[in-house]
Enzyme design. Sequence first.
Site, PDB file in Angstrom:
ATOM      1  N   GLU A 286       2.382  -5.066   2.416  1.00 39.24           N
ATOM      2  CA  GLU A 286       3.193  -3.901   2.030  1.00 39.24           C
ATOM      3  C   GLU A 286       4.685  -4.181   2.159  1.00 39.24           C
ATOM      4  O   GLU A 286       5.494  -3.571   1.471  1.00 39.24           O
ATOM      5  CB  GLU A 286       2.837  -2.689   2.904  1.00 39.24           C
TER       6      GLU A 286
ATOM      7  N   HIS B  32     -18.062 -21.517   5.468  1.00 44.32           N
ATOM      8  CA  HIS B  32     -19.327 -21.598   4.735  1.00 44.32           C
ATOM      9  C   HIS B  32     -19.318 -20.680   3.516  1.00 44.32           C
ATOM     10  O   HIS B  32     -20.362 -20.435   2.913  1.00 44.32           O
ATOM     11  CB  HIS B  32     -20.481 -21.270   5.686  1.00 44.32           C
TER      12      HIS B  32
ATOM     13  N   LYS C 110      -2.529   7.175  -5.905  1.00 47.83           N
ATOM     14  CA  LYS C 110      -2.618   8.563  -5.419  1.00 47.83           C
ATOM     15  C   LYS C 110      -2.338   9.533  -6.566  1.00 47.83           C
ATOM     16  O   LYS C 110      -3.031  10.530  -6.733  1.00 47.83           O
ATOM     17  CB  LYS C 110      -1.592   8.813  -4.306  1.00 47.83           C
TER      18      LYS C 110
HETATM   19  O1  PA5 Z   1       2.792   1.403   6.034  1.00 45.49           O
HETATM   20  C1  PA5 Z   1       2.661   2.561   5.652  1.00 45.49           C
HETATM   21  O2  PA5 Z   1       3.539   3.411   5.869  1.00 45.49           O
HETATM   22  C2  PA5 Z   1       1.394   3.076   4.977  1.00 45.49           C
HETATM   23  O3  PA5 Z   1       0.581   2.124   4.475  1.00 45.49           O
HETATM   24  C3  PA5 Z   1       0.650   3.959   5.959  1.00 45.49           C
HETATM   25  O4  PA5 Z   1       0.347   3.218   7.104  1.00 45.49           O
HETATM   26  C4  PA5 Z   1      -0.644   4.555   5.417  1.00 45.49           C
HETATM   27  O5  PA5 Z   1      -0.489   4.973   4.108  1.00 45.49           O
HETATM   28  C5  PA5 Z   1      -1.032   5.761   6.283  1.00 45.49           C
HETATM   29  O6  PA5 Z   1      -0.062   6.756   6.196  1.00 45.49           O
HETATM   30  P1  PA5 Z   1       0.008   8.010   7.148  1.00 45.49           P
HETATM   31  O7  PA5 Z   1       0.049   7.568   8.550  1.00 45.49           O
HETATM   32  O8  PA5 Z   1       1.258   8.717   6.741  1.00 45.49           O
HETATM   33  O9  PA5 Z   1      -1.219   8.856   6.874  1.00 45.49           O
END
Ligand code: PA5
Length: 447
Positions: A289, A310, A424
């Site tokens: 990310e 494997h 989303k």
């Molecule tokens: O790194 C990030 O901000 C995202 O990937 C969140 O970890 C993930 O979408 C979960 O989001 P939230 O804690 O707002 O539900």
Amino acid sequence: MKNISLNIDKTLGFVTKEQIVDQASKANAFNATLEKGDGKGNDYLGWLHLPSSITDAELAEIEATAQVLRSKCEVVVAIGIGGSYLGTKAVVEALNNSFDWLAKDRKNPVLVYAGQNIGEDYLYELSEMLKGKQFGLINISKSGTTTEPALAFRLLKKQLEDAVGKEEAKHRIVAITDAKRGALRTLADQEGYKTFIIPDSVGGRFSVLTPVGLLPIAVAGISIRELVGGAVSMEKQTGIDVPFADNIAEIYAATRNELYKSGKKIEILANFHPKLHFIGEWWKQLYGESEGKDGKGIYPASVDLTTDLHSMGQWMQDGERIIFETVISVETADHKVEVPTDEANLDGLNFLAGKRVDEVNKMAELGTQLAHVDGGVPNIKITMPAVTPYYIGQLFYFFERACGISGYMLGVNPFDQPGVEAYKKNMFALLNKPGFEKETEAIRARL
Ligand code: PA5
């Protein structure tokens, strides 16, 4: 106390030492950019000095809340996805007995997870398992609006209230979310749940050392003080005053960027300890990310070895030469198991008799490293003296700091994740969410 360490010797030959040292000033400058807070995404640098700023009172409050859940519950469900779940899972899987959930005289509640998927069968089976058990919920969402955990919480909250009554349910639910915003904050305030705050300045994937990770980890009976202690020590060891030659976060960032420039587009994080599987999952979110954007970024993959030798071993040894490997090597196993002698020796394993299983594993690790380097795969080695909360704390912080530096070296904003919104938007349009009417019309036209 030892420290985790980094060895890049087996990348030389693919990139030169001079190339990496040439990156020293850049890596140091970007480390300073983090420190000064004048780079891209600088609203999200709350993780940088988080370990050293956690107070004793904050830890004590988390421990006290964990104790309430531990005393009331046989099972605690940690609800969250991405950064609101992976860090906890990584620590708990690494440190708990692999067969803990089967133990009769359990000292800790069983920690299970929800909200990390939308699997109907998963939720059904979870709900069936919870029937007749004393359970509690930790609902974790920084934004408070993520569909997966919101859906799981709606179901499990109802089940808990039906089982123990609304009043008692309130004492078994903890919400970890934004200080002011989001649906979870509103709900928690209305219902009067115990809450913990995720600071605005800490993004989900950097949040493991906030209550997001610390509360469920404490519920699992793991020392959060040691975990934070490890991170504090790594915060010092990766600071801008530490010269490049000793600064493992800067060296790792510089090395992986040089490898990327030389055509190594995929980094495979490997472990030889199955309990570290979720460290790999946490690391993939952190780097994926943070760096995968603007048409750039090393693709982070992970394997558990020797298991995956494997399955993926052939590809790693012999496939397209676009990978490099980062191995998390553990110096000392926790327990001792020796290979017994067998009189018949039909399996031919008597040459190993008297040796520890860990020695066999270590030779598999060394053999794999040499074979992969021979096969054109540069190898970075991270050594952990042992799998303890302290060294996991060091590892987390090392990877976080290196990720910030590495993202800046790559030229991206390591602290946003605009790409995760696309699915989303489509999902909401397909589900006729109010406010998405135009998108619904557009997407239906494509089907
Ligand atoms: O790194 C990030 O901000 C995202 O990937 C969140 O970890 C993930 O979408 C979960 O989001 P939230 O804690 O707002 O539900």
